[in-house]
Motif scaffolding. Structure first.
Motif, PDB file in Angstrom:
ATOM      1  N   ARG A   3       0.930  -1.205  -0.072  1.00 24.82           N
ATOM      2  CA  ARG A   3       0.080   0.066   0.176  1.00 24.82           C
ATOM      3  C   ARG A   3       0.929   1.293  -0.006  1.00 24.82           C
ATOM      4  N   ILE A   4       1.623   1.476  -1.291  1.00 23.09           N
ATOM      5  CA  ILE A   4       2.455   2.609  -1.013  1.00 23.09           C
ATOM      6  C   ILE A   4       1.990   3.382  -2.592  1.00 23.09           C
ATOM      7  N   GLY A   5       2.082   4.540  -2.673  1.00 24.19           N
ATOM      8  CA  GLY A   5       1.698   5.542  -3.773  1.00 24.19           C
ATOM      9  C   GLY A   5       0.460   5.667  -4.000  1.00 24.19           C
ATOM     10  N   LYS A   6       0.299   5.848  -5.528  1.00 25.04           N
ATOM     11  CA  LYS A   6      -1.164   5.984  -5.920  1.00 25.04           C
ATOM     12  C   LYS A   6      -1.952   4.777  -5.788  1.00 25.04           C
ATOM     13  N   GLN A   7      -3.331   5.322  -5.482  1.00 32.28           N
ATOM     14  CA  GLN A   7      -4.225   4.154  -5.454  1.00 32.28           C
ATOM     15  C   GLN A   7      -4.879   3.577  -6.710  1.00 32.28           C
ATOM     16  N   PRO A   8      -4.516   2.548  -7.017  1.00 30.29           N
ATOM     17  CA  PRO A   8      -5.050   1.968  -8.474  1.00 30.29           C
ATOM     18  C   PRO A   8      -6.452   1.508  -8.507  1.00 30.29           C
ATOM     19  N   TYR A   9      -7.131   1.143  -7.183  1.00 25.46           N
ATOM     20  CA  TYR A   9      -8.457   0.634  -7.407  1.00 25.46           C
ATOM     21  C   TYR A   9      -9.652   1.541  -7.072  1.00 25.46           C
TER      22      TYR A   9
END
Length: 274
Positions: free
Chosen positions: A210-216
């Motif tokens: 859980r690091i960086g941009k949220q892809p979901y």
């Protein structure tokens, strides 16, 4: 301080930040909110008890699921749709456990539903039996016992991933019977059943960083014209919120959204923001 993970537990829906504070689907070039949502509660702990004395079947029948109050949603990983629940396009008919047995084949995913309860997922393994995660243990029960009077349906088509061969799905399920407590790699029955069928690590606890941009993105269909969007850094976190919405029902979700939007407007007014 760099990319830090913010741990938020026991969040209410109104407390989860959205991609757009007004609750509408943002344009692709809009900025995204970079917060991770890590839900600590295991919703299967709040499900029915299949190990004690038989429950009152009449009370269970009174709480049968009303699919008119089921939230409809889409789940996207970046630009790819990986889950869709559309009550108009999909066959979401539920059946009694006895009738459901006549429709199941080994490797099928089964979902049991009742109003006000979390959906309970299981893997049909043949011989009238299912394997499922219940109360922090992977169990092998007869489908009729696991249902505890709830109606159910086959849900192979909700997730869009490519399914493993049926014999592999059954093998995945049977190999984990008896696993419990801290040995578990799944947060709830849906994550376990889906992992058995698709074999994707994203369904496991900690399967994604859980690091960086949220892809979901979880897109909730409030009405034909309104879509509300939430963003997550992992599929596991998203599933927890999706299941909570299933548990409280569409009407309650809409009410929470309305309260959230009203609170957002009040905050804007207090700070003189248009």
């Amino acid at each position: 301080m760099g990319n830090q993970v913010e741990k938020l537990t026991h969040l209410r829906y109104a407390e989860v930040p959205t991609a757009d504070p007004n609750g509408f689907e943002p344009k692709d070039d809009c900025p995204r909110i970079g917060v991770s949502y890590i839900f600590s509660n295991d919703d299967d702990e709040q499900e029915h008890n299949i190990d004690g004395p038989n429950s009152d079947q009449q009370n269970q029948e009174e709480r049968q699921n009303d699919n008119r109050n089921e939230p409809e949603c889409l789940v996207y990983y970046r630009e790819e749709c990986v889950y869709e629940k559309n009550l108009k396009l999909s066959d979401m008919t539920t059946f009694s456990s006895e009738n459901l047995l006549n429709k199941c084949k080994p490797g099928d995913l089964v979902e049991f539903l009742a109003t006000g309860q979390y959906p309970h997922w299981a893997v049909y393994v043949g011989g009238y039996q299912v394997v499922h995660l219940h109360r922090a243990e992977i169990k092998n029960n007869f489908l009729t016992d696991a249902s505890q009077g709830k109606r159910g349906r086959i849900v192979n088509g909700l997730y869009k991933f490519r399914a493993l061969p049926p014999e592999v799905v059954v093998q995945h399920a049977m190999e984990h019977v008896g696993v419990r407590d801290r040995e578990l790699c799944w947060r709830n029955s849906e994550c376990f059943a889906a992992w058995c069928r698709y074999g994707k690590r994203e369904f496991k606890i900690g399967g994604e960083i859980r690091i960086g941009k949220q892809p979901y993105r979880l897109k909730l269909h409030i009405s034909e014209k309104n879509i509300h969007v939430l963003e997550f850094q992992s599929l596991e976190d998203l599933i927890m919120e999706k299941r909570r919405n299933d548990q409280i029902g569409k009407d309650a979700v809409i009410l929470e959204l309305a309260n959230h939007l009203n609170a957002t407007d009040e905050i804007k007014n207090d700070h003189g923001v248009n």
